[in-house]
Enzyme design. Structure first.
Site, PDB file in Angstrom:
ATOM      1  N   GLY B 322       0.998  -1.155  -0.064  1.00  0.00           N
ATOM      2  CA  GLY B 322      -0.117   0.043   0.266  1.00  0.00           C
ATOM      3  C   GLY B 322       0.800   1.423  -0.076  1.00  0.00           C
ATOM      4  N   TRP B 325       2.174   2.007  -3.463  1.00  0.00           N
ATOM      5  CA  TRP B 325       1.157   2.208  -4.444  1.00  0.00           C
ATOM      6  C   TRP B 325       1.066   3.897  -4.325  1.00  0.00           C
ATOM      7  CZ3 TRP B 325      -3.603   4.814  -3.546  1.00  0.00           C
ATOM      8  CH2 TRP B 325      -4.302   4.687  -4.895  1.00  0.00           C
ATOM      9  N   HIS B 326       1.480   4.484  -3.330  1.00  0.00           N
ATOM     10  CA  HIS B 326       1.170   5.692  -3.159  1.00  0.00           C
ATOM     11  C   HIS B 326       2.398   6.482  -3.854  1.00  0.00           C
ATOM     12  CE1 HIS B 326      -1.649   4.902   0.075  1.00  0.00           C
ATOM     13  NE2 HIS B 326      -2.339   5.964  -0.114  1.00  0.00           N
ATOM     14  N   GLY B 327       3.392   5.768  -3.935  1.00  0.00           N
ATOM     15  CA  GLY B 327       4.574   6.742  -4.647  1.00  0.00           C
ATOM     16  C   GLY B 327       5.711   5.613  -4.836  1.00  0.00           C
TER      17      GLY B 327
END
Lengths: 356, 472
Positions: B322, B325-327
């Site tokens: 997760g 996934w954000h960066g």
């Protein structure tokens, strides 16, 4: 009822927006539409206000440049230099590109007889063609003529604040300096008590020590300085032979030059000055004045608030020198001037100052 | 095109609304839906039309694979699992190529001391969102949980502009029936009113609150080299509230805009900063992402069916994924790791049967989240360390001087602290926008409030920055 809610919402939104825009339109704090007869503009925020002043005020001469020129009194400019209707379109910290945009805008609306402008070294050290405060800092919706994008000016919380401030000053504080066109954009009164050797030495002591040498070498390189000049100043001189350009090198304190030398930009500064003279001397509408060797000013350190910014009295002095055509740069003295400044920097000893 | 732009609010949204329902009134259902897809793709291309082929390819490919996995499988002579694997690999490769190549190369270069040039690819907008949504679709098709969808409805599911850019991450099972429903093809004034109401609240949260607070966060994270105690706390708290108001405000706008078209998007935020433990936080923050991570990573990994140790590993793995996934960056990985660890500790704590007073529980949760956001926000490790150093007193207690530099924030120290305090009180005590939506009644009062919020927001679209003298 359901439809009614939606209609009420839309009606309220458009009514509020219309009222606020209408109010901003009437007060017109940035002078976009006509020169206000009833309300004087608040002479702050030159980046925004200069657009409207160019459009709606009457003038035949322009004082351009940076904080070095902000303290000129317009009455003084008229009485000493004989300009009929001067206006000030300076911007503190202006880059060459800022000045270019401002002056171009002025040319769009008026015929300009005279331009008085400082050549402040730092105006030419930024990216070529760059605004000092970035893209959009001289917004097109103010500088252009399109009515269609004026909603950005009118439906704007900051314009609303400016409108309210304009009203407030005009009603309750009519004597405030910021309403005085003669003194527009001046900073003298803010720093009235900051002049003197003590502050200057403090500023000298606080100067940044660890500078990014590489970026300095590129931004202060002769090529970069010249490219900025060639892109933004030279074309205006060429295009407007009808305008007299009075360009001047502001009398920085000798400390500023010492700083140039310590960071080894001095050579670049002197090369730049020679380059400008060579490039511009063929245009009869340009006169260049160099006050940076004027020892009686640059060594009189109580007249400064920091390394480069001088007292308003010096602005008056500058006008008188220009009137009498003193300190004019010619092809006879250009090399001597540069030699002189080198000599002054070399022989100046700040050590003695600390004893005061 | 952003929701908070003149073009969107005064042109794209009203025009698409009127034309869509006009076409429906004329019983041109396919035309109306096609028009909405077209508008969505236009909205998407506004930033950079070069990304249009990427989203179109992704959409077409996934539709074909999904359909093959499902109903028409008999016609395809390929093993079902292989086909699913192929589909997922395609999606992950697309995401990986655009989002993670440079990150990978950088790390490769630093480990092996090589100098493979970086690609500097611009990340196609929303790629993280539409990739996830379509992976879910493929997986569910494989499980036989999808019906055979109409291509137009499928295109709408992927591109529908309110949710396209920043979520909520919608699930096909909740969207497709809505796009197919005949009931949704009539203007519904209650939906329109609620939509406008929620949109106005979201717009205000984003443009007025988040964007005003953002200045201090930016100053502290990106500009200052050293932060004092108060500066550092102002910096981190500013970002914590900025992120919430920005993201949840944007989601409110998405929910509001979708409601105009009778589409109900899932709730994404439910007062996350009121959470009393970290599990509670993740049930309130970016809910649709948590849902996706749970259903498509955590549960397939085994969830909590394989013993306590495996639960901890699964939690950690899910949150590290997760995070990334954000960066693409180690700060995001670390942020995910922190949250994963916090969830593990929380579970362990609960298993031991301990409890603690609510206030303390809230205090610990909020501070953990706030500190973790420092890694999320920092562009470099150094920036995170700088802020944390300041927060925990490694620099002396100082005034806010550097944060309120003349002409940058233009506000006094006291005012900054006061604004953050008020923001905190608002966040922690008032009803959130989804609760307001529940209790929304169509009265003149709500119309007036919505109109005022809306108008104030519009006035904030285009700021005149005050470069007061003096920074020459």
């Amino acid at each position: 009822m359901r439809r009614h809610w939606i209609k009420t919402f839309i009606f309220l939104v458009f009514t509020f927006l219309a009222l606020i825009s209408g109010f901003n339109f009437i007060v017109d704090p940035l002078q976009q539409y006509t020169k206000q007869k009833l309300l004087k503009p608040v002479y702050l925020n030159p980046r925004y206000l200069n657009a409207g002043i160019s459009k709606s005020h009457k003038y035949d001469s322009v004082v351009l440049g940076t904080s070095m020129s902000e303290n000129f009194l317009l009455d003084d400019v008229s009485s000493v230099l004989g300009f009929k209707a001067p206006v000030k379109l300076t911007i503190s910290g202006a880059s060459a590109h800022d000045m270019n945009k401002v002056l171009k805008t002025a040319y769009k609306y008026k015929e300009i007889e005279n331009v008085l402008c400082d050549i402040h070294f730092y105006s030419y050290t930024g990216d070529v063609g760059g605004f000092s405060k970035g893209v959009g800092s001289l917004p097109d919706y103010l500088y252009d003529d399109k009515a269609l994008n004026d909603y950005k000016y009118l439906m704007n919380i900051d314009t609303l604040k400016l409108s309210l401030r304009t009203l407030r000053y005009n009603i309750f504080d009519r004597k405030n300096i910021v309403l005085d066109k003669n003194r527009m954009y001046q900073w003298q009164h803010i720093f009235e008590n900051s002049f003197g050797l003590k502050n200057l030495l403090k500023d000298w002591g606080n100067r940044p020590k660890d500078l990014d040498i590489k970026s300095i070498q590129t931004s202060r390189s002769p090529e970069n300085l010249q490219a900025n000049f060639n892109l933004d100043i030279l074309p205006l001189i060429k295009k407007h032979p009808e305008t007299n350009f009075y360009l001047y090198y502001p009398p920085y304190s000798i400390f500023e030059y010492k700083q140039f030398r310590n960071r080894s930009w001095l050579k670049n500064v002197l090369m730049f000055k020679e380059y400008i003279f060579e490039t511009v001397s063929k245009y009869p509408n340009v006169k260049i004045y160099d006050f940076q060797t004027a020892k009686e000013i640059t060594h009189n350190l109580n007249k400064y608030k920091d390394l480069s910014h001088y007292h308003q009295n010096i602005n008056h002095w500058i006008l008188q020198q220009i009137k009498n055509d003193r300190y004019r740069v010619t092809n006879k003295n250009i090399h001597d001037l540069n030699k002189d400044i080198l000599y002054q920097v070399d022989t100046f000893d700040e050590g003695t100052l600390y004893e005061y | 095109m952003l929701f908070n732009s003149y073009e969107f609010i005064f042109l794209l949204l009203p025009l698409s609304f009127y034309i869509y329902f006009y076409l429906l009134e004329k019983r041109l259902i396919i035309g109306a839906k096609g028009f909405l897809v077209f508008v969505s793709l236009f909205f998407y291309s506004w930033w950079n039309v070069a990304y249009l082929p990427i989203i179109l390819t992704s959409m077409l490919f996934n539709y074909i694979i999904g359909n093959s996995l499902n109903e028409n499988f008999k016609k395809v002579r390929i093993h079902k699992k292989t086909l699913l694997a192929l589909g997922i690999i395609f999606n992950l490769s697309l995401l990986g190529y655009f989002k993670y190549t440079d990150f990978f190369l950088e790390n490769f270069n630093s480990v092996f001391d090589s100098s493979i040039p970086l690609l500097h690819l611009a990340l196609p907008l929303a790629i993280s969102f539409f990739t996830f949504q379509q992976i879910a679709y493929l997986v569910d098709s494989y499980r036989g949980e999808t019906a055979e969808y109409d291509f137009l409805n499928y295109s709408l599911f992927v591109t529908f502009f309110p949710q396209l850019i920043a979520g909520p991450i919608v699930h096909h099972a909740e969207m497709m029936p809505q796009f197919a429903s005949k009931w949704n093809m009539l203007k519904r004034y209650r939906n329109i009113a609620t939509g406008l109401f929620i949109f106005s609240i979201g717009l205000f949260k984003k443009v007025v609150i988040a964007d005003s607070i953002a200045v201090w966060a930016t100053q502290g994270f990106d500009q200052e080299e050293v932060l004092t105690l108060i500066e550092a706390w102002v910096t981190s708290l500013s970002y914590t509230f900025q992120l919430y108001f920005d993201f949840s405000g944007y989601t409110d706008m998405a929910i509001g805009a979708a409601l105009l078209f009778n589409i109900k998007l899932p709730i994404n935020f439910n007062s996350p900063y009121k959470a009393l433990d970290i599990q509670d936080f993740w049930r309130r923050w970016h809910i649709t992402l948590s849902r996706f991570l749970r259903d498509y990573i955590y549960i397939p990994l085994g969830g909590n069916r394989k013993g306590p140790l495996r639960v901890y590993v699964n939690l950690l793995a899910t949150f590290i994924l997760g995070g990334i996934w954000h960066g693409a960056g180690w700060t995001f990985v670390f942020w995910g790791f922190l949250h994963g660890m916090a969830l593990v500790i929380h579970r362990f704590w609960k298993a031991l049967g301990f409890t603690m007073p609510k206030v303390l529980a809230w205090f610990i949760t909020f501070n953990f989240v706030n500190i973790a956001w420092v890694f999320f926000r920092a562009k470099e490790w150094g920036d995170a360390v700088k802020v944390l150093n300041g927060m925990f007193g490694i620099n002396a207690l100082g005034s806010l001087h550097a944060i309120t530099k003349f002409g940058v924030a233009g506000k006094s120290e006291f005012l900054v602290l006061l604004i953050i305090f008020i923001t905190a009180i608002v966040t922690l005590t008032l009803k959130n926008s989804m609760q307001l939506r529940q209790s929304f009644v169509m009265t003149s009062r709500t119309a007036l409030i919505a109109a005022i919020l809306f108008v104030i927001s519009i006035l904030h679209f285009n700021r005149i920055s005050t470069f007061l003298y003096f920074n020459f």
